[in-house]
Enzyme design. Structure first.
Site, PDB file in Angstrom:
ATOM      1  N   SER A  41       0.797  -1.224   0.000  1.00 22.04           N
ATOM      2  CA  SER A  41       0.000   0.000   0.000  1.00 22.04           C
ATOM      3  C   SER A  41       0.832   1.277   0.000  1.00 22.04           C
ATOM      4  O   SER A  41       0.594   2.181   0.781  1.00 22.04           O
ATOM      5  CB  SER A  41      -0.905  -0.020   1.239  1.00 22.04           C
ATOM      6  OG  SER A  41      -2.043   0.747   1.012  1.00 22.04           O
ATOM      7  N   ASN A  44       2.144   4.740  -5.348  1.00 28.76           N
ATOM      8  CA  ASN A  44       2.905   4.782  -6.618  1.00 28.76           C
ATOM      9  C   ASN A  44       2.742   6.142  -7.285  1.00 28.76           C
ATOM     10  O   ASN A  44       3.673   6.672  -7.860  1.00 28.76           O
ATOM     11  CB  ASN A  44       2.486   3.729  -7.671  1.00 28.76           C
ATOM     12  CG  ASN A  44       1.538   2.700  -7.180  1.00 28.76           C
ATOM     13  OD1 ASN A  44       0.666   3.005  -6.389  1.00 28.76           O
ATOM     14  ND2 ASN A  44       1.696   1.483  -7.649  1.00 28.76           N
ATOM     15  N   CYS A  45       1.530   6.690  -7.161  1.00 21.51           N
ATOM     16  CA  CYS A  45       1.253   7.954  -7.845  1.00 21.51           C
ATOM     17  C   CYS A  45       2.080   9.104  -7.262  1.00 21.51           C
ATOM     18  O   CYS A  45       2.252  10.136  -7.901  1.00 21.51           O
ATOM     19  CB  CYS A  45      -0.230   8.293  -7.742  1.00 21.51           C
ATOM     20  SG  CYS A  45      -1.275   6.918  -8.237  1.00 21.51           S
ATOM     21  N   PRO A 277     -13.858 -19.611 -11.849  1.00 23.81           N
ATOM     22  CA  PRO A 277     -14.798 -18.899 -10.965  1.00 23.81           C
ATOM     23  C   PRO A 277     -14.247 -18.531  -9.583  1.00 23.81           C
ATOM     24  O   PRO A 277     -14.667 -17.532  -9.000  1.00 23.81           O
ATOM     25  CB  PRO A 277     -15.974 -19.864 -10.840  1.00 23.81           C
ATOM     26  CG  PRO A 277     -15.892 -20.720 -12.050  1.00 23.81           C
ATOM     27  CD  PRO A 277     -14.435 -20.829 -12.419  1.00 23.81           C
TER      28      PRO A 277
END
Ligand code: FAD
Length: 821
Positions: A41, A44-45, A277
């Site tokens: 967490s 990155n931005c 699934p």
């Protein structure tokens, strides 16, 4: 709810969101979060902003820690644990502990893949040099910061949002920066006319922007790297940051037999469920449905990744939420400007075959009388039948985010341009206008759909038909800062009294600066029985579309933050300026700053200087154009405080004549339209003769004339099939041209070349070389290049690119001009 074991691969945007949401939905579930890197967490931005120094504290990028996730969400977080295989039949993943090397298996009831996307590294020779870096995570960021130590120059390859943010970060570190972009524009998803001011902003802030260029090789050098460029040039640089895009990480999914989509991402349904699934996938690794086109798309953005993580967890824990698609809402800061977009661009609409109409508006971000107002340019696409909003782009120094978000909501809610007219948006002078720019875009589009005014576009005014006439309804002072060639000027306030000058047989393509007075003029004209259409976005849109908005920097332009020795070269130190006035034109929109400049120049004496600061990015192109037209000297053009631009102008003479004539220097601007050998020789003989006689000569090559400047050898340029065919059929350079008459299958051309040799006439390549030595400017028409599919890299070195505006500007300063066809 039954107890479930959820395993998540990837612990950043999508993965961490999914884990936290899963815990909120189930206290009983066992949740394992596997991340191969040392952090979960992280932001990155935010990485480019730490490199640039705005986010000073590296730890601020760690949004949360494994300890916090364990304490608050009781999630088993395992960093430095990489999943190396998925066994869907056994419902197990195989994991390697990257610290100990141990390999172990972990069972799951449900698995979420959020492995992200990898920076693309094409197989260019030398690309594996340690000085060629990419930016994806904290470790990459640390590596870049370390590699920059002691470096004076760096190169960013790729002008997408990561490349742009990196270029700004490097300039903030006072590192000389080149930005190399293969396309003719930065910010590829946006339309070219919306990014032309970004090109100007980058250049103004000292970025050496090389569009239409690619890197063909890297080699290590004493100072870092030598880059070989598609233009044939080399570039010495310290490091290169590769930011040419990302590709979804699909290797695990592929090996596990999961279905990939047509765009190469992991295929998922609207529950984020893969072809298996019990396995879900989210984030940059998956293929999404484009919200507007409903076609498969790869749109790697943080917001969608976070939402998809939440939706995957919802579905695993029994909530039937559905992902509705991605509309590509994005924003990027480029020095003092921001560009934002949502939904379809014009390019994307054309690619998808979706019918659209477009409008441009250029209002202020808030009430223009309140300090700090700055222009905002908005382009909106809508359905020509229903008026449904399809996409919007905005660029400006303030207020882009707010408007793009409103458009994003409008698209999501299926609103039409008629709804935009009625939106009630927050307003007080510091924040907006009683008619918000979004309402305003709605008015313009709705007026057109209701038939109150017919629209025309730049594509039409650059080439009016025989029965069409251009009508500029701006004031004469505005016209002095530029108009569309061939336009008749009748200011809107004089129009009713001068209708007799117009013909009812013609169609008038009407324009003003930004579009509003053009609309008023059209209402007057149409109610008086004239046939007319209004150029949407007016002259500002024309400037930005044709490339006129990209200013030619004054010779002494220096970016604000380069090293001391560069500062010492500033003209101010060489030629002391007699600055007698400073004008604050911030908040004024075009033509306000130019009018203020004119007024100040009118009031000072010859030889004195005035400095005008404006927030309108258009001022950066208008100030040089105005100086060229009026003959005053642009001493400097630079970024100013709070996102403004400062032009310092020296008053040269009272007579408003072309600069070249005013300084006593004669100029000649010739158009070379054809690629016949004899005419090309004539063009260069005249150019060399005129240069020898003291003329400033510009040769403007358009259409077939471009072929004279093509390189003769093989050139790698990315072209589509038609462009390749065109390129193959046209002559490649000065040596391959044919005589316009008596060519006789090449015999005539060979004979004339022989005669020229015998009579000691220079060959055409020699004439070209001589012209360049003599300072003749060789300018190629970008519009013709685009039409004929000729790329910059195919042309010989030292060629400038320009549009009709550049030609007109040169012509206005010339005492002679020829059209060689
Ligand atoms: P990521 O956030 O990349 O997370 C994937 C994680 O999975 C990685 O940490 C990786 O180590 C891990 N992983 C991969 N494979 C394995 C494995 N086999 N085992 C264990 N772990 C594995 N988006 C915006 O919307 N706005 C922005 O301003 C913006 N700026 C950005 C700036 C930069 C420099 C970068 C790099 C990206 C930016 N993005 C921005 C994009 C945004 O960060 C991504 O869209 C988002 O992070 C994608 O989330 P994700 O979960 O799919 O992948």
């Amino acid at each position: 709810m039954e107890t479930k074991k959820l395993v998540i691969i990837g612990g950043v945007a999508g993965g961490a969101s999914a884990a936290a949401r899963a815990r909120r939905l189930s206290e009983e579930a066992e949740i394992v979060l596997l991340e191969r890197g040392p952090y979960v967490s992280f932001a990155n931005c935010g990485l480019p902003y730490h490199i640039g120094g705005e986010i000073a504290d590296r730890n601020r990028l760690l949004v949360t820690t494994p300890e916090n996730l364990r304490a608050r969400f009781r999630i088993s977080v395992r960093t430095r644990n990489e999943v190396i295989a998925i066994d869907p039949a056994a419902k197990e993943v195989e994991i390697r502990n990257l610290e100990s090397g141990e390999v172990y298996r972990e069972g799951y009831d449900a698995l979420i893949l959020s492995p992200g996307a990898d920076p693309i590294r094409p197989p260019i020779p030398g690309i594996n040099s340690p000085n060629v870096l990419t930016l994806r995570n904290m470790e990459d960021m640390d590596r870049i910061i370390k590699a920059l130590e002691g470096k004076k120059h760096a190169t960013v390859i790729g002008g997408g949002y990561i490349g742009l943010e990196m270029a700004e970060a490097l300039r903030r570190r006072k590192i000389a920066t080149a930005l190399i972009e293969l396309a003719p524009q930065v910010m590829g998803p946006a339309d070219p006319e919306m990014v032309s001011v970004l090109h100007q902003e980058l250049t103004l802030n000292g970025v050496d922007l090389r569009l239409g260029t690619s890197v063909t090789g890297f080699s290590d050098s004493a100072n870092g790297l030598t880059l070989t460029l598609s233009s044939g040039e080399t570039l010495e640089t310290g490091i290169a940051v590769l930011a040419i895009g990302v590709k979804p990480e699909t290797s695990l999914a592929q090996a596990a037999g999961l279905t990939l989509g047509p765009r190469g991402g992991i295929q998922v349904n609207d529950r984020m469920q893969t072809s298996e699934p019990s396995i879900y996938a989210v984030g940059d690794a998956v293929e999404v449905t484009d919200f507007v086109t409903r076609q498969p798309a790869l749109i790697p953005l943080a917001g969608p990744a976070n939402r998809q993580g939440r939706i995957a967890a919802d579905n695993i824990f029994g909530r039937g939420t559905r992902y509705q698609g991605t509309q590509g809402t994005a924003i990027c800061k480029v020095f003092h400007l921001a560009i934002g977009m949502t939904g379809l661009s014009e390019k994307a609409a054309k690619r998808a075959g979706i019918a659209f109409e477009k409008v441009y508006v250029h209002p202020a971000n808030h009430a223009s009388y309140y300090p700090g107002a700055a222009p905002l340019s908005i382009k909106m696409l809508f359905d020509p039948q229903s008026g449904k909003v399809l996409g919007a782009q905005a660029v400006g120094s303030d207020g882009v985010d707010k408007r793009i978000d409103v458009f994003a909501v409008a698209i999501r809610a299926g609103l039409t341009v008629f709804d935009l007219e009625n939106l009630e948006l927050s307003y007080a002078p510091p924040f907006g206008s009683a008619k918000d720019p979004v309402n305003y875009a709605g008015f313009v589009a709705a007026n057109a759909l209701r038939g109150d005014v017919k629209l025309c576009q730049v594509e039409e005014v650059v080439k009016p038909a025989a029965n069409q006439k251009l009508l500029d309804v701006s004031t004469p002072s505005e016209v002095s800062a530029g108009t569309i060639p061939g336009a008749k000027n009748i200011p809107v306030d004089e129009l009713r009294n001068r209708l007799g000058e117009l013909s009812k047989e013609k169609e008038y393509l009407v324009f003003c600066r930004a579009g509003l007075r053009g609309y008023l003029a059209c209402r007057i004209l149409s109610q008086n029985g004239f046939n007319c259409r209004n150029l949407t976005g007016g002259y500002i849109t024309y400037q930005r579309t044709t490339g006129m908005a990209t200013a030619e920097m004054p010779k002494n332009h220096r970016p604000e933050s380069d090293s001391d020795d560069q500062d010492s070269q500033s003209l101010g130190k060489e030629t002391p300026l007699k600055l007698v006035r400073t004008v604050n034109a911030c908040g004024l929109q075009c033509p306000g700053p130019i009018l203020q400049l004119k007024q100040a120049i009118d009031e000072i004496k010859v030889g004195e200087a005035v400095s005008v600061t404006a927030t309108d990015p258009g001022f950066v192109a208008d100030a040089p154009a105005w100086c060229n037209t009026t003959g005053h000297e642009l001493a400097s053009l630079e970024p100013a405080e709070k996102g403004g631009y400062r032009a310092t102008v020296v008053k040269k003479s009272l007579a408003p004549v072309g600069a070249a004539q005013q300084c006593g220097k004669r100029a000649m601007t010739n158009v070379v339209f054809c690629d016949d050998f004899d005419k090309a020789v004539a063009a260069f003989i005249i150019a060399n003769g005129a240069a020898a006689a003291g003329y400033d000569v510009t040769l403007f090559f358009t259409f077939w004339g471009l072929n004279i400047l093509r390189k003769s050898g093989p050139v790698t340029a990315k072209k589509n099939l038609i462009e390749k065919m065109f390129g193959f059929m046209m002559p490649k350079g000065a040596d391959r041209l044919k005589l316009s008459k008596m060519n006789m299958a090449g015999m005539g051309t060979a004979m004339i070349k022989g005669i020229m040799k015998h009579k000691n006439v220079m060959t055409l390549p020699e004439l070209i070389a001589q012209a360049r030595l003599s300072g003749v400017r060789l300018v190629v028409c970008t519009m013709s290049m685009d039409l004929m599919g000729i790329k910059s890299g195919e042309l010989i070195d030292g060629i400038e690119e320009g549009g009709v505006a550049m030609y007109i500007d040169n012509l206005s300063r010339s005492s002679a001009g020829l059209f060689i066809s």
